[in-house]
Enzyme design. Structure first.
Site, PDB file in Angstrom:
ATOM      1  N   ASP A   1       0.668  -3.306  -3.335  1.00 23.12           N
ATOM      2  CA  ASP A   1      -0.548  -2.663  -2.854  1.00 23.12           C
ATOM      3  C   ASP A   1      -1.319  -2.079  -4.044  1.00 23.12           C
ATOM      4  OD1 ASP A   1      -2.347  -1.616  -0.956  1.00 23.12           O
ATOM      5  OD2 ASP A   1      -0.709  -1.178   0.431  1.00 23.12           O
TER       6      ASP A   1
ATOM      7  N   TRP B   1      -6.869  -5.760  -0.958  1.00 24.93           N
ATOM      8  CA  TRP B   1      -7.852  -5.735   0.138  1.00 24.93           C
ATOM      9  C   TRP B   1      -9.165  -6.449  -0.196  1.00 24.93           C
ATOM     10  CZ3 TRP B   1      -7.636  -0.946  -2.673  1.00 24.93           C
ATOM     11  CH2 TRP B   1      -6.404  -0.309  -2.577  1.00 24.93           C
ATOM     12  N   GLY B   2      -9.068  -7.588  -0.886  1.00 24.31           N
ATOM     13  CA  GLY B   2     -10.280  -8.365  -1.189  1.00 24.31           C
ATOM     14  C   GLY B   2     -11.130  -7.789  -2.304  1.00 24.31           C
TER      15      GLY B   2
ATOM     16  N   ASP C   1      -7.455  -3.351   5.911  1.00 24.99           N
ATOM     17  CA  ASP C   1      -6.356  -3.486   6.885  1.00 24.99           C
ATOM     18  C   ASP C   1      -6.854  -3.890   8.262  1.00 24.99           C
ATOM     19  OD1 ASP C   1      -5.158  -2.376   4.738  1.00 24.99           O
ATOM     20  OD2 ASP C   1      -4.131  -0.785   5.829  1.00 24.99           O
TER      21      ASP C   1
HETATM   22  C1  GAL Z   1      -2.454  -0.450   2.851  1.00 31.28           C
HETATM   23  C2  GAL Z   1      -2.108  -1.900   3.082  1.00 31.28           C
HETATM   24  C3  GAL Z   1      -1.360  -2.007   4.375  1.00 31.28           C
HETATM   25  C4  GAL Z   1      -0.110  -1.167   4.303  1.00 31.28           C
HETATM   26  C5  GAL Z   1      -0.446   0.271   3.929  1.00 31.28           C
HETATM   27  C6  GAL Z   1       0.786   1.081   3.643  1.00 31.28           C
HETATM   28  O1  GAL Z   1      -3.152  -0.306   1.656  1.00 31.28           O
HETATM   29  O2  GAL Z   1      -3.270  -2.666   3.083  1.00 31.28           O
HETATM   30  O3  GAL Z   1      -1.054  -3.351   4.645  1.00 31.28           O
HETATM   31  O4  GAL Z   1       0.759  -1.731   3.352  1.00 31.28           O
HETATM   32  O5  GAL Z   1      -1.265   0.315   2.777  1.00 31.28           O
HETATM   33  O6  GAL Z   1       0.485   2.401   3.296  1.00 31.28           O
END
Ligand code: GAL
Length: 632
Positions: free
Chosen positions: A187, A253-254, A274
């Protein structure tokens, strides 16, 4: 002396006369990344949408058992992936990551060092694989967005730095070599949400990191640094997994123009923010990947996020929507990661995840993500070419009212004068049509058909039918632009507490199948093309010729839609690095030019379009009309 002079002169002539950009020059070898375990899109389970940070060993093992007992594992759902929440701290001073044994008791060791090995051993013994989660920066997403979670990292500021920054090789070796994981999701909140001096950093006593991703500005995002950080992880992963049995899931996230580089670095890359369990969010995430078919293929996949089937608009009371969500992900060659508490899944949902025909669409080995054969905001037709040549079409009603959609043989690139048989991949009903056939789709419905019939191109393939065999080595985008063609949902977190919803995905101008880089019809000097590739000038497309085609053909020119009408463009075709065809310099409004080339025996065909340009000049739009590979 003379010889040196001659050499220098030749070099000079070469420099001056070769209209070749360093970036776009032909390489002669396939540059697409096709190593790693994700030869088809990864399938399995992820803890996040089901449990957020309140994940624990019972819940994960329950999901694992259900995958096996319900027959989903046999159908391909083998990765069991932990998301945020598993970590306790980074031990000081050696920096070893410590598991939160309160929720993962099997990780406890006498010396307190903790190990996930017993956990991954159990998954492996069940025939499954194991995935872990981390962040590319120092701190994780939950440390920014889930502050009331019982499972946040604990201890000093250093101990709470659970992300990879500065520990790339150490952590990757621990996770893969020592603990035996097979998959990692990385992430990026650590690069976006911890500005030094910000309220979050001060209130929580974090050590700040100057953001390299600005969630609301492309220009303030440092693409190159973000890419370099992920590349460092890729290098560590390769070193830790000499057998190549690993999956690297990039989760930024793109952002940071990952569309351009994700395919060269990871097994998959998130194309958007998300997913949430509502229709609008599903549309948003779907759109973020749907125009990117040329960037995906075996070993590297667009990732519109884990599935949200089982909740909200996709729960057991909304099976039409749940089937649409699944159908679309399968057409996009997306990773299929169930994120639901499988210990209590209703049969109706198991039947959706378990649809073997749709799974086969997603998992086809050619890796041709569906392309958009008909586009509108109301309904779309997606068509995917399977490795045996047959077609799969999805008719997708985006709206909450019924829509009438006509499927034409030409959408399928099949002949319009011969019968085409259709099998509905949900109901299994069979039918046939010649020329065209019309359906009324229920609100939010997606019908998916496998289609068999004689091909328009009897002895070849249009390049737009084989996106999985194309590597966009350089799409010509020099100044990334935001993609305006994505459904703008109400931000699930901020709601309407802003001036509007403005996704920061730099996808505009990327290479497209059967459309220009800006989604227009391909057209040169008034002649339009239903088949072809649309790309910008100063680009290089690679085509893998592993089916032994012997000739290449295309009708090329500057696309009528171009905003830059001043620059002539020269088109080149190379076979294994050798120039086999070249156009004259073509200007806007010139007649389309036929390029025909013998490519017998060549493995890699390269298509290059070259024009002069100043920095920051508007790019030229070029069309490789009816581009195709044939054999006699
Ligand atoms: C976001 C991610 C999600 C999930 C989440 C966990 O940034 O896009 O898929 O992993 O964090 O905190």
């Amino acid at each position: 002396m003379k010889a040196i002079n001659l050499l220098a002169t030749t070099a000079l002539i070469a420099l001056v006369s070769l209209p070749v950009h360093a970036q776009t020059s032909p390489k002669g070898v396939w540059l697409g990344r096709d190593d790693g375990a994700a030869q088809t899109p990864p399938m399995g389970w992820n803890s996040w949408n089901a449990f957020r940070t309140e994940v624990d060993e019972d819940k994960v093992m329950g999901a694992a058992r259900a995958l096996v007992d319900d027959g989903l594992a046999k159908k391909g759902y083998t990765y069991v992936n932990l998301d945020d929440g598993w970590w306790l701290k980074r031990r000081q001073p050696d920096g070893r990551m410590i598991v939160r044994t309160r929720i993962f008791p099997s990780a406890a060791t006498k010396d307190g060092a903790t190990s996930f090995r017993p956990f991954t051993d159990r998954l492996h013994a069940m025939g499954l694989k194991a995935g872990i989660y981390t962040d590319i920066g120092r701190n994780a997403c939950s440390q920014a967005y889930n502050l009331d979670s019982p499972n946040l990292p604990e201890g000093t500021a250093q101990e709470r730095q659970v992300g990879l920054d500065g520990h790339e090789a150490q952590d990757i070796n621990l996770y893969f070599k020592d603990w035996g994981f097979d998959y990692i999701k990385v992430d990026a909140c650590g690069l976006a949400d911890y500005a030094p001096g910000s309220k979050r950093v001060i209130d929580n006593g974090y050590i700040g990191l100057e953001p390299e991703i600005d969630r609301s500005s492309l220009n303030r995002t440092d693409d190159a640094r973000v890419e370099a950080r992920y590349q460092k992880v890729a290098t560590a992963l390769k070193a830790a997994n000499p057998d190549g049995d690993y999956v690297f899931s990039i989760c930024d996230w793109g952002m940071a123009d990952v569309r351009r580089w994700g395919k060269d670095v990871g097994s998959s890359w998130r194309t958007s923010s998300d997913i949430t369990p509502n229709w609008s969010s599903m549309l948003h995430n779907y759109d973020s990947a749907a125009g990117r078919a040329l960037y995906a293929g075996p070993g590297h996949w667009n990732d519109p996020d884990i599935l949200y089937i089982g909740a909200g608009d996709f729960d057991a009371d909304h099976l039409t929507e749940a089937r649409s969500h699944f159908s679309l992900w399968a057409m996009l060659d997306a990773p299929l990661l169930i994120s639901y508490d499988l210990r209590k899944a209703p049969q109706a949902l198991l039947d959706i995840w378990g649809n073997a025909d749709l799974i086969a669409v997603d998992q086809d080995k050619a890796g041709n993500q569906a392309t958009i054969a008909y586009d509108s905001e109301d309904a779309q037709i997606l068509v995917k070419t399977m490795s045996d040549g047959h077609k799969v079409a999805a008719l997708f009603n985006r709206t909450a009212s019924p829509q009438t959609v006509t499927l034409m043989a030409s959408h399928l690139k099949l002949r319009s004068d011969a019968p085409i048989t259709l099998t509905d991949l949900w109901s299994k009903a069979q039918s046939a049509f010649t020329g065209e056939t019309t359906f009324t789709l229920a609100p939010h419905e997606t019908r998916v058909f496998s289609a068999q019939g004689p091909r328009e191109l009897a002895n070849g393939l249009y390049l737009s039918e084989m996106p999985g065999a194309i590597n966009v080595a350089d799409d010509g985008v020099r100044n990334p632009e935001l993609d305006p063609a994505i459904h703008r949902m109400i931000d699930p977190w901020g709601g309407s507490r802003s001036g509007g919803s403005r996704p920061m995905y730099a996808g505009w101008g990327g290479a497209q199948a059967d459309a220009t880089p800006y989604g227009e019809t391909l057209q040169i000097d008034g002649q339009s093309f239903t088949n072809g590739l649309g790309v910008l000038g100063n680009s290089l497309l690679q085509v893998k010729n592993d089916k032994g085609f012997t000739s290449f053909h295309a009708t090329v020119g500057i696309d009528d839609s171009t905003r830059n009408r001043d620059r002539p463009v020269t088109f080149f075709v190379y076979a294994d690095g050798k120039q086999v065809a070249k156009s004259p310099a073509l200007r806007f409004g010139d007649r389309p030019f036929e390029l025909n080339a013998d490519i017998s025996g060549a493995r890699v065909i390269e298509l290059q379009a070259v024009n002069d340009s100043e920095r920051n000049e508007i790019p030229v739009v070029v069309t490789w009309g009816a581009a195709r590979l044939e054999r006699p």
